[in-house]
Enzyme design. Structure first.
Site, mmCIF file in Angstrom:
data_model
loop_
_atom_site.group_PDB
_atom_site.id
_atom_site.type_symbol
_atom_site.label_atom_id
_atom_site.label_comp_id
_atom_site.label_asym_id
_atom_site.label_seq_id
_atom_site.Cartn_x
_atom_site.Cartn_y
_atom_site.Cartn_z
ATOM 1 N N LYS A 95 0.864 -1.192 0.000
ATOM 2 C CA LYS A 95 0.000 0.000 0.000
ATOM 3 C C LYS A 95 0.895 1.235 0.000
ATOM 4 O O LYS A 95 1.853 1.297 0.787
ATOM 5 C CB LYS A 95 -0.876 -0.050 1.247
ATOM 6 N N SER A 171 -9.426 1.674 3.027
ATOM 7 C CA SER A 171 -8.570 2.364 2.095
ATOM 8 C C SER A 171 -7.540 1.470 1.390
ATOM 9 O O SER A 171 -6.946 1.900 0.405
ATOM 10 C CB SER A 171 -7.831 3.482 2.828
ATOM 11 N N SER A 195 -9.585 -0.576 7.325
ATOM 12 C CA SER A 195 -9.036 -0.442 5.974
ATOM 13 C C SER A 195 -8.332 -1.658 5.412
ATOM 14 O O SER A 195 -8.029 -1.679 4.223
ATOM 15 C CB SER A 195 -8.087 0.747 5.908
HETATM 16 N N1 GLN Z 1 -12.760 4.231 6.398
HETATM 17 C C1 GLN Z 1 -12.148 4.696 7.614
HETATM 18 C C2 GLN Z 1 -11.789 6.150 7.501
HETATM 19 O O1 GLN Z 1 -12.033 6.745 6.491
HETATM 20 C C3 GLN Z 1 -10.995 3.835 7.973
HETATM 21 C C4 GLN Z 1 -9.788 4.112 7.195
HETATM 22 C C5 GLN Z 1 -8.640 3.281 7.646
HETATM 23 O O2 GLN Z 1 -8.793 2.261 8.319
HETATM 24 N N2 GLN Z 1 -7.460 3.742 7.305
HETATM 25 O O3 GLN Z 1 -11.304 6.731 8.422
#
Ligand code: GLN
Length: 534
Positions: A95, A171, A195
């Site tokens: 990532k 993400s 994420s």
């Molecule tokens: N979807 C969540 C956010 O927007 C989690 C993102 C993540 O785990 N990095 O904060």
């Protein structure tokens, strides 16, 4: 047979035994990337070619040269009679939120579009030392802020390999897509609110969020420093366990990394679930959703297949000798998102201060009048919508006059969420669970553009996952079938602190018992090469 059909475990075994060349493995996977991925994400998308619409677009950068050098090293080690490591010759995507020397590390943001880190994240370093081939950087929501990977400044964003009109989740969407589309057997993601697990569920792969501190955050561009956990995405449970084995363990460069001993995760898999106590909670069969105008909370049903899948998984585990514990109360689960909304934004706003156009990354071009002008212009031009929204929200709820009302309260809610799990896992308590089984997400993958633009709705796709981040406990999402539209369904096991071995064991037992299930033979659309529209 191309090595893209093999698991990471199988590749490493064959490479270590001298039966498969790491260079050949690499070329097979580069070929697959060339076949399915399409143009890489970029700040200035160069194409309006409709054929690109059905490509996966998992990658921002393919680091073929770096991976070739690593493959050569693995070969050299073998020739010297050395063991090249647990992941010998296994291509791994990263990532693009992890610093990797020799690559551009963008966080999918314009503000870091040209950042070449002078060091490598500990997790990536460990993968390379174990013989992995770092094949490229995958796309994500900008700074990991999102649940669909659409908010990347680098477009086209990743598409779901099961149906390219659907999102990958986020993400770690590029990571999940790269694994599902057999571009790599393994990917390194991060999980702050879900994420790793949410995109894993959307893309039909395994995603593990380790216990907070189990994996080092050194070299990871921070989102919520008290929540962030690097972890594996894989196509099967054994591969996730194998990758965790390499990643886990104390790191002197991360003072929050845990010194707890690292068990043998692979050996633990085979122990089965006989006698294991696995809980199901009525607080995870729906979501509680606020009306954004009135603030009124209402209970909403989730996609029915989510609940039927949890039941079906429980039944399989019961047949294998696990004891299913019904009606485990998790009363604070419903506060997970509101508390996360506050805490994660405060930490994000604090962590984003370092991006100012002075030391690295994007710098506004217009001649600046003074330093604060330079900061302002750089941030205005360099940050996308999500970082800006999160800075505003984070500064507001942590400001002296609001902190007691929002931030302090959210921290108290966070410890209540942790208490729910402590009660459920207490070895002397009423429930004595080894794991809690829940859906991973309220729905399967949504359509592209469908949720984008509604930050609150987007955030609510993490309602099933976020409690694990608040509590700091491990959780794994595994595929558990396909919905009527042919989209993957994920279920999740939460576990006790540092007991990744237990949840992996439960996940593996289910996976093995359903090895021959019909749905497991269905291939993602991107691999079938045919258009299947929902
Ligand atoms: N979807 C969540 C956010 O927007 C989690 C993102 C993540 O785990 N990095 O904060």
């Amino acid at each position: 047979m191309s090595s893209i059909q093999l698991s990471a475990y199988q590749i490493a075994q064959k490479v270590r035994a001298g039966l498969l060349s790491p260079l050949e493995v690499l070329e097979d996977h580069l070929k697959q990337i060339a076949a399915v991925d399409g143009v890489p994400g970029s700040l200035e998308p160069k194409t309006s070619d409709p054929a690109e619409e059905s490509k996966v677009h998992a990658f921002i950068e393919v680091s073929a040269d770096l991976a070739r050098r690593q493959a050569e090293q693995v070969r050299a080690r073998l020739e010297r009679g050395e063991d090249p490591g647990l992941l010998a010759g296994v291509p791994v995507s990263i990532k693009d939120i992890f610093c990797v020397q020799g690559t551009t590390t963008t966080a999918a943001s314009r503000i870091l579009y040209n950042f070449r880190p002078p060091y490598t994240a500990t997790t990536v370093e460990r993968l390379a030392q174990a013989g992995a081939l770092i094949i490229g950087k995958t796309n994500l929501d900008e700074f990991t802020y999102g649940s669909s990977s659409e908010s990347s400044a680098f477009q086209p964003h990743p598409n779901n390999p099961w149906n390219t009109e659907r999102v990958t989740g986020g993400s770690s969407g590029g990571s999940a897509a790269s694994v599902a589309a057999r571009e790599v057997p393994l990917s390194l993601g991060t999980d702050t609110g879900g994420s790793i697990r949410q995109p894993a569920a959307f893309c039909g792969v395994v995603g593990l969020k380790p216990t907070y501190g189990r994996t080092s955050r050194y070299g990871l561009i921070a989102f919520g420093s008290s929540l962030d956990c690097p972890g594996p995405l894989a196509r099967d449970v054994r591969d996730a366990a194998l990758m965790l084995q390499v990643l886990a363990g104390a790191d002197p460069k991360d003072s929050t990394s845990a010194v707890a001993p690292v068990p043998d995760y692979l050996a633990a898999l085979e122990e089965g679930v006989r006698g294991m106590r696995i809980g199901i909670s009525p607080d995870y069969d729906h979501i509680t959703y606020p009306d954004t105008l009135t603030g009124e909370m209402s209970i909403q049903a989730i996609q029915p297949e989510m609940n039927t899948s949890v039941r079906a998984v429980a039944e399989v585990l019961a047949q294998l000798g696990a004891e299913i514990v019904e009606n485990v109360p998790m009363p604070n689960a419903r506060h997970g998102i509101p508390a996360y909304f506050v805490i994660s934004r405060v930490e994000a706003a604090s962590n984003l201060h370092r991006f100012d156009g002075v030391k690295y990354g994007y710098r506004a071009r217009k001649p600046a009048l003074d330093l604060s002008e330079l900061y302002r212009a750089t941030r205005a031009e360099g940050f996308g919508l999500q970082p800006k929204l999160r800075i505003l929200m984070g500064m507001y709820v942590s400001a002296a006059q609001h902190s007691a009302q929002y931030y302090q309260k959210a921290l108290r809610v966070r410890s209540m969420i942790r208490s729910d799990f402590e009660r459920a896992f207490d070895p002397n308590g009423a429930y004595r669970l080894d794991a809690l089984l829940t859906p991973t997400t309220p729905t399967t993958a949504f359509r592209r553009g469908e949720v984008m633009g509604d930050s609150v709705l987007m955030q609510y796709s993490d309602q099933m996952t976020v409690a694990g981040n608040h509590a700091g406990i491990p959780a794994v999402s595994i595929p558990a079938g396909l919905d009527p539209q042919g989209l993957p369904i994920g279920v999740q096991f939460f576990g006790m602190d540092f007991r990744e071995d237990i949840i992996l064991r439960a996940a593996y037992a289910y996976e093995q018992a359903t090895r021959d299930a019909e749905w497991r033979a269905v291939q993602p659309q991107a691999l079938r090469g045919s258009e299947v529209k929902a």
